[in-house]
Design a protein around this motif. Sequence first.
Motif, short mmCIF file in Angstrom:
data_model
loop_
_atom_site.label_atom_id
_atom_site.label_comp_id
_atom_site.label_asym_id
_atom_site.label_seq_id
_atom_site.Cartn_x
_atom_site.Cartn_y
_atom_site.Cartn_z
N UNK A 11 0.84 -1.02 0.26
CA UNK A 11 -0.17 0.15 -0.29
C UNK A 11 0.63 1.42 0.08
N UNK A 12 0.90 2.30 -0.91
CA UNK A 12 1.75 3.48 -1.15
C UNK A 12 0.94 4.61 -0.26
N UNK A 17 2.10 10.78 5.06
CA UNK A 17 2.49 10.04 5.60
C UNK A 17 3.32 10.75 6.20
N UNK A 18 4.22 9.44 8.04
CA UNK A 18 4.62 10.64 8.79
C UNK A 18 5.47 9.65 8.62
N UNK A 19 5.86 8.35 8.02
CA UNK A 19 7.13 7.53 7.45
C UNK A 19 7.22 6.27 8.78
N UNK A 20 6.12 5.96 9.06
CA UNK A 20 6.08 5.17 9.75
C UNK A 20 5.77 3.31 8.24
N UNK A 21 6.53 2.70 8.73
CA UNK A 21 6.23 0.75 8.11
C UNK A 21 6.18 -0.24 8.76
N UNK A 22 5.09 -0.70 8.57
CA UNK A 22 4.90 -2.18 9.51
C UNK A 22 4.34 -2.88 8.37
N UNK A 23 5.29 -4.57 8.43
CA UNK A 23 4.67 -5.41 8.14
C UNK A 23 3.96 -6.46 8.66
N UNK A 52 2.81 3.05 5.52
CA UNK A 52 3.25 1.95 4.23
C UNK A 52 2.74 1.47 5.29
N UNK A 53 1.95 0.42 4.56
CA UNK A 53 1.65 -1.39 5.38
C UNK A 53 2.59 -2.76 3.98
N UNK A 54 2.48 -3.60 4.69
CA UNK A 54 3.19 -4.32 3.23
C UNK A 54 1.47 -6.05 4.20
N UNK A 55 2.15 -7.18 3.75
CA UNK A 55 0.92 -8.39 4.28
C UNK A 55 2.21 -9.18 3.53
N UNK A 56 2.55 -10.12 4.07
CA UNK A 56 3.28 -11.28 4.07
C UNK A 56 2.86 -13.01 4.53
N UNK A 57 2.75 -13.38 3.29
CA UNK A 57 2.92 -15.23 3.61
C UNK A 57 3.58 -15.70 3.34
N UNK A 58 3.66 -17.06 3.62
CA UNK A 58 4.02 -17.95 3.30
C UNK A 58 3.55 -18.92 2.51
N UNK A 59 3.45 -19.45 0.68
CA UNK A 59 2.17 -19.96 0.00
C UNK A 59 1.98 -20.85 0.26
N UNK A 60 2.33 -21.69 0.50
CA UNK A 60 1.64 -22.83 1.24
C UNK A 60 1.44 -23.08 2.45
#
Length: 306
Positions: A11-12, A17-23, A52-60
């Motif tokens: 997500x851009x 934005x104040x610079x925070x980045x979360x995963x 800024x946020x990201x979603x990550x996961x193990x595909x399997x």
Amino acid sequence: MAAAAFAVVGVVAPAQAEGERYVLVSHAPDSDSWWNTIKNGVALAGDQMGVEVEYRNPPTGDLADMARIIEQAAASGPDGIITTLADYDVLSGSIQSAVDSGVDIIIINSGSPDQARELGALMYVGQPEYDAGFAAGQRAAGDGIGSFLCVNHYISSPSSTERCQGFADGLGVELGSQMIDSGQDPAEVKNRVLAYLNANPETDAILTLGPTSADPTILALQENGMAGDIYFGTFDLGDEIVKGLKDGTVNWGIDQQPFLQAYLPVVVMANYHRYGVLPGNNINSGPGFVTADGLEKVEQFAGEYR
């Protein structure tokens, strides 16, 4: 160490934005559509909070891969990590290392408030799974249920087993062989449900743990003619579950509100990092029982925000 593959939803951050980045790291495989609501929740919170946020996961859905993803996320220097805790033994080391390196952590969805506190996380946002199962078992007992089949599509996750065990304890019966490992392949889930019901025709009820097991179970009941006749409760919501609630195949669904599990941690972390404010306790996002009555908003947003 070889880098684990993972899916990323970015997500851009808007201009303010104040610079925070979360995963946000989940244990979900790519095939599990229930997690789309989590993705929507974290994306909306990132947009609204200007982070800024990201979603990550193990595909399997491999938890060893998930542990490596947490390590990689921490090494990338985020302001915070939001993660599930599907298996304490496998994931606690990676989470503890992230905390020790100075990354703020919020545990969501699986694990427990006690485990979150033990690892030094800021808080826990989710549904106490055993308690939810127990409440469901008490509800079913009040409806005259004495035996059941629990269709466990993620048996490697202790949280899934807690749902089945809680249901059995709420009924006041032994879990024993009433829980089956259904796997996640829809055809296999359906076949294993049919086989169990064929071998145990006096089963009073079925409990499924989400759309991955509920959807094929609905097909199984349609095939063997038991749809609408056997008592059927499920965790979580989805399009087919909502249809089942409407047509009488499903008696109730337990809504743990996954949207809130993703949305609230981003809001909490952003305000914590900006102003130093933090809720004084964990947040229970569920359980709540959904029945055919009052389905309007659930049906409207199922699979998206519900």
